[in-house]
Motif scaffolding. Structure first.
Motif, PDB file in Angstrom:
ATOM      1  N   GLY A 146       3.850  42.128 -23.091  1.00  0.00           N
ATOM      2  CA  GLY A 146       2.832  41.941 -24.105  1.00  0.00           C
ATOM      3  C   GLY A 146       1.755  43.005 -24.009  1.00  0.00           C
ATOM      4  N   SER A 147       0.779  42.962 -24.921  1.00  0.00           N
ATOM      5  CA  SER A 147      -0.302  43.946 -24.910  1.00  0.00           C
ATOM      6  C   SER A 147      -1.523  43.386 -25.626  1.00  0.00           C
ATOM      7  N   LEU A 148      -2.683  43.927 -25.305  1.00  0.00           N
ATOM      8  CA  LEU A 148      -3.915  43.504 -25.955  1.00  0.00           C
ATOM      9  C   LEU A 148      -3.967  43.965 -27.405  1.00  0.00           C
ATOM     10  N   VAL A 149      -3.325  45.077 -27.713  1.00  0.00           N
ATOM     11  CA  VAL A 149      -3.300  45.565 -29.092  1.00  0.00           C
ATOM     12  C   VAL A 149      -2.632  44.535 -29.987  1.00  0.00           C
ATOM     13  N   ARG A 150      -1.497  44.038 -29.543  1.00  0.00           N
ATOM     14  CA  ARG A 150      -0.785  43.041 -30.336  1.00  0.00           C
ATOM     15  C   ARG A 150      -1.555  41.729 -30.396  1.00  0.00           C
ATOM     16  N   THR A 151      -2.222  41.397 -29.304  1.00  0.00           N
ATOM     17  CA  THR A 151      -3.062  40.191 -29.312  1.00  0.00           C
ATOM     18  C   THR A 151      -4.163  40.320 -30.355  1.00  0.00           C
ATOM     19  N   LEU A 152      -4.734  41.511 -30.490  1.00  0.00           N
ATOM     20  CA  LEU A 152      -5.784  41.748 -31.475  1.00  0.00           C
ATOM     21  C   LEU A 152      -5.266  41.485 -32.883  1.00  0.00           C
ATOM     22  N   PHE A 153      -4.055  41.960 -33.170  1.00  0.00           N
ATOM     23  CA  PHE A 153      -3.448  41.695 -34.476  1.00  0.00           C
ATOM     24  C   PHE A 153      -3.182  40.197 -34.655  1.00  0.00           C
ATOM     25  N   GLY A 154      -2.720  39.564 -33.573  1.00  0.00           N
ATOM     26  CA  GLY A 154      -2.468  38.132 -33.640  1.00  0.00           C
ATOM     27  C   GLY A 154      -3.746  37.352 -33.910  1.00  0.00           C
ATOM     28  N   ALA A 155      -4.864  37.774 -33.291  1.00  0.00           N
ATOM     29  CA  ALA A 155      -6.151  37.115 -33.521  1.00  0.00           C
ATOM     30  C   ALA A 155      -6.590  37.279 -34.969  1.00  0.00           C
ATOM     31  N   LEU A 156      -6.360  38.458 -35.537  1.00  0.00           N
ATOM     32  CA  LEU A 156      -6.709  38.688 -36.936  1.00  0.00           C
ATOM     33  C   LEU A 156      -5.896  37.786 -37.851  1.00  0.00           C
ATOM     34  N   LEU A 157      -4.616  37.626 -37.536  1.00  0.00           N
ATOM     35  CA  LEU A 157      -3.767  36.761 -38.347  1.00  0.00           C
ATOM     36  C   LEU A 157      -4.263  35.314 -38.296  1.00  0.00           C
ATOM     37  N   ILE A 158      -4.586  34.830 -37.093  1.00  0.00           N
ATOM     38  CA  ILE A 158      -5.082  33.467 -36.950  1.00  0.00           C
ATOM     39  C   ILE A 158      -6.442  33.312 -37.638  1.00  0.00           C
ATOM     40  N   GLY A 159      -7.292  34.346 -37.526  1.00  0.00           N
ATOM     41  CA  GLY A 159      -8.589  34.299 -38.186  1.00  0.00           C
ATOM     42  C   GLY A 159      -8.456  34.173 -39.700  1.00  0.00           C
ATOM     43  N   ILE A 160      -7.541  34.939 -40.276  1.00  0.00           N
ATOM     44  CA  ILE A 160      -7.299  34.871 -41.723  1.00  0.00           C
ATOM     45  C   ILE A 160      -6.712  33.504 -42.093  1.00  0.00           C
ATOM     46  N   LEU A 161      -5.794  33.013 -41.267  1.00  0.00           N
ATOM     47  CA  LEU A 161      -5.176  31.712 -41.522  1.00  0.00           C
ATOM     48  C   LEU A 161      -6.230  30.599 -41.509  1.00  0.00           C
ATOM     49  N   ASN A 162      -7.096  30.595 -40.491  1.00  0.00           N
ATOM     50  CA  ASN A 162      -8.150  29.576 -40.406  1.00  0.00           C
ATOM     51  C   ASN A 162      -9.074  29.634 -41.623  1.00  0.00           C
ATOM     52  N   ASN A 163      -9.480  30.842 -41.976  1.00  0.00           N
ATOM     53  CA  ASN A 163     -10.391  31.017 -43.099  1.00  0.00           C
ATOM     54  C   ASN A 163      -9.758  30.579 -44.410  1.00  0.00           C
ATOM     55  N   GLY A 164      -8.523  31.019 -44.634  1.00  0.00           N
ATOM     56  CA  GLY A 164      -7.843  30.696 -45.885  1.00  0.00           C
ATOM     57  C   GLY A 164      -7.584  29.205 -46.042  1.00  0.00           C
ATOM     58  N   LEU A 165      -7.161  28.553 -44.964  1.00  0.00           N
ATOM     59  CA  LEU A 165      -6.904  27.119 -45.033  1.00  0.00           C
ATOM     60  C   LEU A 165      -8.190  26.347 -45.313  1.00  0.00           C
ATOM     61  N   SER A 166      -9.295  26.809 -44.747  1.00  0.00           N
ATOM     62  CA  SER A 166     -10.586  26.158 -45.007  1.00  0.00           C
ATOM     63  C   SER A 166     -10.998  26.339 -46.462  1.00  0.00           C
ATOM     64  N   LEU A 167     -10.788  27.542 -47.012  1.00  0.00           N
ATOM     65  CA  LEU A 167     -11.132  27.780 -48.413  1.00  0.00           C
ATOM     66  C   LEU A 167     -10.294  26.922 -49.354  1.00  0.00           C
ATOM     67  N   LEU A 168      -9.057  26.620 -48.923  1.00  0.00           N
ATOM     68  CA  LEU A 168      -8.182  25.783 -49.740  1.00  0.00           C
ATOM     69  C   LEU A 168      -8.412  24.294 -49.483  1.00  0.00           C
ATOM     70  N   ASN A 169      -9.433  24.006 -48.653  1.00  0.00           N
ATOM     71  CA  ASN A 169      -9.814  22.615 -48.339  1.00  0.00           C
ATOM     72  C   ASN A 169      -8.685  21.837 -47.673  1.00  0.00           C
ATOM     73  N   VAL A 170      -7.905  22.536 -46.849  1.00  0.00           N
ATOM     74  CA  VAL A 170      -6.871  21.854 -46.066  1.00  0.00           C
ATOM     75  C   VAL A 170      -7.558  21.105 -44.932  1.00  0.00           C
ATOM     76  N   GLU A 171      -7.259  19.834 -44.767  1.00  0.00           N
ATOM     77  CA  GLU A 171      -7.894  19.022 -43.734  1.00  0.00           C
ATOM     78  C   GLU A 171      -7.645  19.613 -42.351  1.00  0.00           C
ATOM     79  N   SER A 172      -8.619  19.437 -41.461  1.00  0.00           N
ATOM     80  CA  SER A 172      -8.549  20.049 -40.133  1.00  0.00           C
ATOM     81  C   SER A 172      -7.330  19.594 -39.348  1.00  0.00           C
ATOM     82  N   TYR A 173      -6.914  18.327 -39.528  1.00  0.00           N
ATOM     83  CA  TYR A 173      -5.761  17.844 -38.759  1.00  0.00           C
ATOM     84  C   TYR A 173      -4.470  18.489 -39.248  1.00  0.00           C
ATOM     85  N   TYR A 174      -4.409  18.809 -40.544  1.00  0.00           N
ATOM     86  CA  TYR A 174      -3.233  19.534 -41.035  1.00  0.00           C
ATOM     87  C   TYR A 174      -3.236  20.981 -40.540  1.00  0.00           C
ATOM     88  N   GLN A 175      -4.436  21.555 -40.387  1.00  0.00           N
ATOM     89  CA  GLN A 175      -4.528  22.900 -39.816  1.00  0.00           C
ATOM     90  C   GLN A 175      -3.982  22.911 -38.397  1.00  0.00           C
TER      91      GLN A 175
END
Length: 322
Positions: free
Chosen positions: A270-299
């Motif tokens: 593994g590598s920190l570079v790939r982890t950084l990309f993975g964090a960005l993906l999760i960050g976008i996923l969290n933000n997008g699901l919140s904007l779509l009003n997806v309940e936290s338990y479904y997230q």
């Protein structure tokens, strides 16, 4: 990921587990949320994603070192919340910002050290040790606050670690970039970093080659605790308070970022570079699901399923590379 695995694994899997695969996932998520939320492409929303991602990234960097060494840490979220409370309480008691920061860093490193010592010398699986530490930290946090938020009164603290924007970029992002560079050099340019990879790949072989396996593992846990302290400082400055749920599910997001970045759950790859990309993906996923009003338990369901799928795929790649 080793060249041997990249050569033998089927092409779709190599793409998925490479940096390009994470980027493809990021692009697909951006496209999906853009079409389904009118607020996603707003400039202020991207600033918000950036701040959220940098906080997650620092925690994910800590988790990367832990997983690369063949261990796991389930206490990061609860410990970060407790540290945020201690930081806020220290400043509320009248102590200067510097003392509060020192408390957050030293207690964080101390908790990580305890996790490492019990895991290594007590020979208790890190899963059990850190699960227990999760409960301890959460319990202490509730006990000293009565579940109440502790506001931060030091405006200088908020400015230095959150509100300041050098060159128009949030201070939080600058801190995350500096931490990434330092950790990347530590992992790729030092004997310590090489030892972490070797231990995660085969601890017994590393021991026979002269690597002090126990000492390195304890240091990895202590480093993870220190990074948890940094995460707590940045999170507390961003929220302006310290409270029990301040870093709720942070460990889940950090693990998701690491495994989506292609770091092997069994360690050594593994590598920190790939982890950084993975964090960005999760960050976008969290933000997008919140904007779509997806309940936290479904997230939680979605992210849990992602982690399981990523680990299963990692195992399948490893089996088919032999």
């Amino acid at each position: 990921m080793s060249a041997r695995i990249l050569t033998k694994a089927p092409q779709p899997v190599r793409v998925l587990f490479g940096q390009s695969g994470v980027l493809i996932g990021i692009v697909l998520l951006i496209g999906f949320f853009s079409l389904n939320s009118p607020y996603f492409l707003d400039a202020r929303n991207f600033i918000n994603i950036g701040q959220q991602t940098t906080l997650l990234a620092v925690a994910a960097f800590a988790m990367t070192f832990i997983i690369l060494s063949g261990e796991i840490d389930l206490s990061i979220g609860a410990v970060a919340s407790l540290l945020g409370i201690l930081i806020a309480m220290t400043m509320r008691a009248g102590y200067p910002m510097e003392i509060a920061v020192f408390v957050g860093l030293t207690v964080g490193a101390g908790v990580g050290l305890i996790n490492g010592l019990i895991t290594v010398f007590g020979r208790v699986p890190s899963f059990i040790v850190t699960l227990g530490m999760f409960s301890v930290a959460r319990g202490i946090a509730y006990a000293i606050t009565n579940a109440r938020a502790i506001s931060v009164a030091d405006e200088r603290f908020l400015m230095v670690f959150s509100k300041a924007s050098p060159l128009g970029i949030s201070a939080t992002v600058w801190y995350a970039v500096a931490i990434f560079v330092a950790l990347h050099l530590l992992l790729t340019r030092t004997t310590f970093g090489a030892s972490v990879y070797a231990i995660g790949g085969n601890a017994e072989a590393a021991r026979f080659s002269g690597i002090p396996v126990k000492r390195v593992k304890v240091l990895v846990f202590a480093l993870a605790g220190l990074l948890t302290g940094i995460t707590a400082i940045l999170l507390t400055a961003r929220l302006g308070t310290g409270f029990v749920e301040g870093a709720r599910n942070l460990e889940l997001d950090a693990i998701a970022a690491v495994v989506l970045g292609g770091t092997s759950f069994s360690g050594g790859r593994g590598s920190l570079v790939r982890t950084l990309f993975g964090a960005l993906l999760i960050g976008i996923l969290n933000n997008g699901l919140s904007l779509l009003n997806v309940e936290s338990y479904y997230q939680l369901v979605i992210k849990g399923a992602i982690i399981i799928a990523a680990v299963l795929l990692d195992r399948w790649v490893a089996e088919n590379s032999r």
